[in-house]
Design an enzyme around this catalytic site. Structure first.
Site, PDB file in Angstrom:
ATOM      1  N   GLU A   1       0.772  -1.217  -0.217  1.00 17.41           N
ATOM      2  CA  GLU A   1      -0.428   0.291  -0.163  1.00 17.41           C
ATOM      3  C   GLU A   1       0.819   1.523  -0.308  1.00 17.41           C
ATOM      4  OE1 GLU A   1      -2.908  -1.820   3.064  1.00 17.41           O
ATOM      5  OE2 GLU A   1      -1.797  -0.218   3.662  1.00 17.41           O
TER       6      GLU A   1
ATOM      7  N   LYS B   1       2.586   4.510   1.479  1.00 19.55           N
ATOM      8  CA  LYS B   1       2.858   4.972   2.866  1.00 19.55           C
ATOM      9  C   LYS B   1       1.781   6.407   3.464  1.00 19.55           C
ATOM     10  CE  LYS B   1       6.583   5.754   6.789  1.00 19.55           C
ATOM     11  NZ  LYS B   1       5.289   5.981   6.880  1.00 19.55           N
TER      12      LYS B   1
ATOM     13  N   ASP C   1       2.106  10.073   4.216  1.00 23.75           N
ATOM     14  CA  ASP C   1       3.074  11.051   5.000  1.00 23.75           C
ATOM     15  C   ASP C   1       1.128  12.288   5.749  1.00 23.75           C
ATOM     16  OD1 ASP C   1       4.463  12.506   6.176  1.00 23.75           O
ATOM     17  OD2 ASP C   1       5.686  13.309   4.406  1.00 23.75           O
TER      18      ASP C   1
ATOM     19  N   TYR D   1      -6.671   2.191   7.591  1.00 24.00           N
ATOM     20  CA  TYR D   1      -5.859   0.572   6.946  1.00 24.00           C
ATOM     21  C   TYR D   1      -4.945   0.153   7.629  1.00 24.00           C
ATOM     22  CZ  TYR D   1      -1.683   4.206   8.591  1.00 24.00           C
ATOM     23  OH  TYR D   1      -0.925   5.452   9.415  1.00 24.00           O
TER      24      TYR D   1
ATOM     25  N   LYS E   1      11.259   3.135   1.656  1.00 25.91           N
ATOM     26  CA  LYS E   1      11.193   4.707   0.987  1.00 25.91           C
ATOM     27  C   LYS E   1      11.693   4.227  -0.770  1.00 25.91           C
ATOM     28  CE  LYS E   1      10.270   6.684   5.422  1.00 25.91           C
ATOM     29  NZ  LYS E   1       9.771   8.379   5.428  1.00 25.91           N
TER      30      LYS E   1
ATOM     31  N   CYS F   1      23.262  44.880  -1.444  1.00 23.08           N
ATOM     32  CA  CYS F   1      22.196  43.808  -1.466  1.00 23.08           C
ATOM     33  C   CYS F   1      21.465  44.555  -3.317  1.00 23.08           C
ATOM     34  CB  CYS F   1      21.048  44.979  -0.319  1.00 23.08           C
ATOM     35  SG  CYS F   1      19.258  44.062  -1.060  1.00 23.08           S
TER      36      CYS F   1
ATOM     37  N   CYS G   1      18.731  46.614  -2.840  1.00 27.33           N
ATOM     38  CA  CYS G   1      18.897  48.384  -2.694  1.00 27.33           C
ATOM     39  C   CYS G   1      20.538  49.097  -3.067  1.00 27.33           C
ATOM     40  CB  CYS G   1      18.741  48.948  -1.316  1.00 27.33           C
ATOM     41  SG  CYS G   1      19.527  48.031   0.345  1.00 27.33           S
TER      42      CYS G   1
ATOM     43  N   CYS H   1      20.601  41.784   3.874  1.00 29.27           N
ATOM     44  CA  CYS H   1      20.513  43.654   3.588  1.00 29.27           C
ATOM     45  C   CYS H   1      19.727  44.074   4.755  1.00 29.27           C
ATOM     46  CB  CYS H   1      19.507  43.349   2.060  1.00 29.27           C
ATOM     47  SG  CYS H   1      19.462  44.715   2.570  1.00 29.27           S
TER      48      CYS H   1
ATOM     49  N   CYS I   1      14.980  49.120   2.956  1.00 34.41           N
ATOM     50  CA  CYS I   1      15.473  48.256   1.366  1.00 34.41           C
ATOM     51  C   CYS I   1      14.054  48.003   0.689  1.00 34.41           C
ATOM     52  CB  CYS I   1      16.299  46.876   1.910  1.00 34.41           C
ATOM     53  SG  CYS I   1      15.914  46.221   0.097  1.00 34.41           S
TER      54      CYS I   1
HETATM   55  S1  IVH Z   1       0.326  -0.064   8.818  1.00 34.69           S
HETATM   56  C1  IVH Z   1       1.701  -0.342  13.487  1.00 34.69           C
HETATM   57  N1  IVH Z   1      -0.219   1.575   6.947  1.00 34.69           N
HETATM   58  O1  IVH Z   1       3.386   5.083   9.195  1.00 34.69           O
HETATM   59  C2  IVH Z   1       1.073   0.508  12.971  1.00 34.69           C
HETATM   60  N2  IVH Z   1       0.794   2.370   8.400  1.00 34.69           N
HETATM   61  O2  IVH Z   1       6.412   5.238   9.880  1.00 34.69           O
HETATM   62  C3  IVH Z   1       0.821   0.729  11.375  1.00 34.69           C
HETATM   63  N3  IVH Z   1       1.441   5.286   7.656  1.00 34.69           N
HETATM   64  O3  IVH Z   1       3.023   4.683  12.063  1.00 34.69           O
HETATM   65  C4  IVH Z   1       1.004   0.910  10.757  1.00 34.69           C
HETATM   66  N4  IVH Z   1       0.213   4.911   5.612  1.00 34.69           N
HETATM   67  O4  IVH Z   1       1.543   6.658  10.953  1.00 34.69           O
HETATM   68  C5  IVH Z   1       0.228   1.589   7.946  1.00 34.69           C
HETATM   69  N5  IVH Z   1      -0.862   2.061   4.745  1.00 34.69           N
HETATM   70  C6  IVH Z   1       0.353   2.031   5.498  1.00 34.69           C
HETATM   71  C7  IVH Z   1       0.477   3.242   6.943  1.00 34.69           C
HETATM   72  C8  IVH Z   1       1.132   3.551   7.188  1.00 34.69           C
HETATM   73  C9  IVH Z   1       1.164   6.000   6.577  1.00 34.69           C
HETATM   74  C10 IVH Z   1       2.035   5.536   9.127  1.00 34.69           C
HETATM   75  C11 IVH Z   1       1.892   4.960  10.296  1.00 34.69           C
HETATM   76  C12 IVH Z   1       2.798   4.264  10.814  1.00 34.69           C
HETATM   77  C13 IVH Z   1       4.292   5.212  10.566  1.00 34.69           C
HETATM   78  C14 IVH Z   1       4.930   4.308  10.443  1.00 34.69           C
END
Ligand code: IVH
Length: 758
Positions: A111, A113, A115, A221, A309, A403, A406, A421, A426
């Site tokens: 899935e 991740k 942010d 999730y 990542k 600068c 100015c 500056c 300015c």
């Molecule tokens: S499962 C055990 N699935 O990433 C925690 N986490 O860096 C459950 N996160 O703390 C994780 N997308 O807040 C899961 N598709 C996803 C996610 C996800 C973002 C976050 C989550 C976790 C953090 C870890």
């Protein structure tokens, strides 16, 4: 249909349309129809308040601002994920699982991740009852009222289970983030660095009405505690969450083995800009939930999942030139002018080079071939140079000494990487200056937002912030202001708000004015510290304190950051100087003298130098003249106390002290304390040296009189270092003057006076 039935029907209709609109992005009715459902429900609830239920859509934004957040304990804890940048490590993860789970088979889910900010949602018998942030994983904040305002989170779910805890991520869409930052900018506030910070900041707001305006959304999730419901697989759980009305990851692959996982990762990488949230990697999870308990978890993360990542996206291009921009706060930012190249879904022709240090560190030169990258949604950056491709004749970059806007002087403030500056007039900084001047923590002229500030400057009405005080309210109301983008604005009725705020501004305390002046390097905190010693602005203008600060640090030959415990340091100096004076010795360059101004050690030498420079500038003279003409002389908010912590208190000394008894007595008296020879009920403190005398000690114990060591005695003075009692002039008079020259006496101070201390 009864009224109650009608209300229930309206609620479920609105919830259904909310879901279609906010979760599935597939509305099936017109806005007007939806609005009429709302008005009808609102009217019904107004007439029959007893019909209001906690999960009525009208209750999403309700209640008063909170004082703070209650704490919530997570059971099970909200763990994080182990992460890797390396696909090899993912294979190790797979091998590890095989070793841990002999004879088992499973598949994986990949899935995106998300942010954002982790969240836990609690439903009891289908009703939303609580939302909590992750916090430290064990204990988080109860943010129910805030999370309720997120329309894609259902207030009730079709699941009668006793308890369902659903976990996921709250995020701000990229679009929502951009729009919010535009608003922040217009309001003259600092924009958020990225959508994640914006989401986190929004969740922490104490006023749910404010939160409701923030474009927050949520993807779910994972599960927390489940009672009365269970799922065999993650995919089944995701399907159910979706049926219940939640947003689940918009992209999900079921993979039978690691080679499919790798393919899924490749595929997902291509999608990384396709989501409305920022994706900061992928999550690989075991699909079979019964294996989770078998695998267990570390303190940090479950063993059944990994985060992967992606490497930041990069591109190679040529650096055509380096231009220097002057920001609203006067900071000079070098900008790379590039041969346009496509990166992370957009064409990049410019990238920030941050500052001169970074350019030198990476040895970036015009005509170099450079690598640029984009981390998340931020401005692209130049990461480095392909040295093999450097043509002959390149030269290192030099920051302009004046600068570029100015032609004024530029400088690097101590402790800063930025070149600025420092010309307060300015033109590049006019808008910034005005914005700072009107900002909430300065003079709080809220009716002038970012766009208005820009338009006022652009139209030539305001060149210096103080020009505001000369604006005619009527004229201001009707004046057509042209902004940078050509758009036209009028103040209209807001002109009166401006006028009112200006009247109030005249009475705001000194530190607010000092901050409003926009002296480079003097932020809000510094302004408070610098204003504290003075009763009025006039007093600050003519003070010697800033010189004394620099003299003090010169005298002790140390930088502020080399003195970790300033209070103790000050106490020691005053103690020793006092002790010396008592023995008839003198210090020409007496570092204790300025310390007797209790404010001296709160002011950092670099702040003092900045103030000295500012006070001596033509700009400052000009500003002071104008303020005087306007009849503005701000007054300090800080109460001016007198006396010291010892003043009026009674002390008894016992035992062998580090110095002659009489010098310590003199020190105490000099600070306003009273010396007694024996302990009584009136005794405030017993100062205890080595081998304390039996009677005094025993009596003090019997009367529960607090005891002090010498160090504690010193810290009483230094922590509350008042100037009045020990008059420096008197000390100088009462001792003989040595013949040493200034430099010699400095030596004397450093080697002998502070010798064993520093
Ligand atoms: S499962 C055990 N699935 O990433 C925690 N986490 O860096 C459950 N996160 O703390 C994780 N997308 O807040 C899961 N598709 C996803 C996610 C996800 C973002 C976050 C989550 C976790 C953090 C870890």
């Amino acid at each position: 249909m009864s009224v109650a039935e009608r209300a229930a029907w309206l609620r479920s209709e609105i919830a259904r349309h909310d879901r279609l609109y906010y979760v599935e992005a597939h509305p099936v009715i017109e806005d007007a129809e939806y609005d009429s459902l709302w008005s009808e429900l609102e009217a019904l609830e107004r007439e029959h308040p007893e019909l209001i239920t906690p999960d009525s859509p009208t209750q999403r934004v309700s209640g008063e601002p909170l004082e703070g957040f209650a704490k919530v304990r997570h059971d099970p804890p909200m763990r994080s994920l182990d992460k890797t940048y390396d696909r090899g490590e993912l294979n190790q993860f797979d091998s590890f699982l095989h070793q841990q789970l002999p004879g088992e088979t499973w598949d994986y889910v990949v899935e995106p991740k998300v942010d954002g900010v982790s969240i836990s949602l609690l439903y009891r018998k289908g009703h939303f009852v609580r939302a909590a942030t992750r916090g430290n994983g064990e204990i988080g904040d109860d943010v129910t009222a805030n999370v309720r305002t997120i329309r894609s989170i259902p207030l009730s779910i079709p699941c009668e289970a006793e308890l369902v805890e659903i976990r996921g991520e709250i995020y701000m869409t990229r679009e929502g983030f951009a729009a919010l930052n535009r608003l922040e900018d217009e309001a003259g506030r600092e924009p958020f660095a990225n959508p994640r910070n914006a989401a986190a900041g929004s969740l922490k707001l104490l006023d749910p009405r404010e939160v409701a305006r923030r474009p927050l959304d949520a993807v779910l999730y994972a599960s927390g505690s489940l009672q009365g419901v269970s799922f065999d697989t993650h995919t089944e759980m995701m399907r159910t969450f979706k049926q219940w009305g939640f947003k689940t990851p918009p992209w999900l692959r079921l993979c039978l083995d690691m080679s499919q996982v790798m393919e899924a990762l490749d595929e997902l990488e291509l999608q990384r800009h396709a989501f409305e949230f920022e994706m900061d990697g992928a999550v690989i999870k075991v699909n079979q939930r019964r294996l989770y308990a078998k695998l267990g978890s570390t303190a940090h993360a479950p063993r059944s999942a990994r985060a992967y990542k992606y490497a930041p996206e990069r591109a190679q291009t040529k650096l055509l030139g380096i231009t220097v921009q002057v920001g609203r706060t006067g900071v000079l930012t070098p900008v790379a002018e590039l041969v346009p190249v496509s990166l992370a879904g957009s064409v990049i022709a410019r990238a920030t080079l941050h500052n001169a240090d970074m350019i030198h560190e990476k040895d970036i030169r015009v005509n170099d071939t450079v690598i640029i990258s984009k981390h998340g949604d931020v401005i692209p950056a130049v990461d480095g140079v392909v040295h093999e491709l450097r043509p002959a004749g390149t030269v290192p970059f030099q920051m302009p000494s004046v600068c570029p806007v100015c032609g004024g002087e530029t400088m690097r403030l101590e402790g800063e990487v930025a070149t600025r500056c420092i010309n307060p007039e300015c033109p590049a900084q006019r808008v910034g200056h005005l914005e700072l001047f009107v900002s909430r923590n300065a003079l709080d002229i809220a009716a002038i937002g970012g766009k208005m500030a820009e338009a006022l400057v652009q139209s030539g009405l305001v060149i210096q912030p103080l020009d505001l005080f000369h604006l005619d309210c009527q004229k201001l109301a009707t004046f057509r202001l042209i902004a940078e983008d050509g758009s036209e604005r009028r103040f209209g009725k807001k002109a009166q708000d401006v006028q009112r705020a200006l009247v109030r501004a005249r009475t705001l305390p000194l530190h607010r004015w000092l901050f409003a002046l926009g002296i480079p390097g003097i932020g809000e905190t510094a302004a408070r510290i610098l204003a504290a010693p003075f009763k009025t602005f006039s007093e600050l203008k003519t003070t010697h304190l800033f010189h004394e600060v620099t003299l003090f640090y010169d005298a002790v030959g140390r930088r502020a950051e080399d003195i970790p415990n300033k209070e103790q340091f000050a106490g020691e100096i005053v103690y020793r100087a006092t002790a010396l004076a008592h023995r008839g010795l003198v210090l020409r360059d007496d570092p204790a003298r300025p310390i007797r101004d209790r404010f001296l050690l709160t002011i950092k030498p670099e702040m003092a130098r900045t103030m000295i420079r500012f006070l001596a500038s033509i700009y400052a003279t000009h500003v002071f003249e104008r303020l005087e003409a306007l009849g503005i002389n701000p007054v300090s908010e800080a109460p001016q106390e007198s006396g010291t912590a010892l003043t009026g208190k009674t002390f008894v000394l016992t035992g062998t002290l580090s110095r002659p008894r009489e010098s310590i007595e003199a020190f105490i008296r000099a600070q306003g304390g009273v010396i007694q020879n024996s302990v009584s009920k009136k005794t405030a403190y017993l100062v205890v040296g080595e081998n304390p005398g039996g009677t005094k000690y025993a009596k003090a114990q019997a009367l529960s009189i607090p005891q002090l060591t010498e160090a504690q005695l010193l810290s009483m003075i230094s922590e509350n270092n008042h100037p009045t009692e020990l008059n420096p002039e008197k000390v100088t008079e009462s001792v003989t003057t040595p013949t040493a020259t200034k430099t010699e006496s400095k030596q004397y101070i450093q080697d002998d006076f502070l010798g064993d201390f520093v």
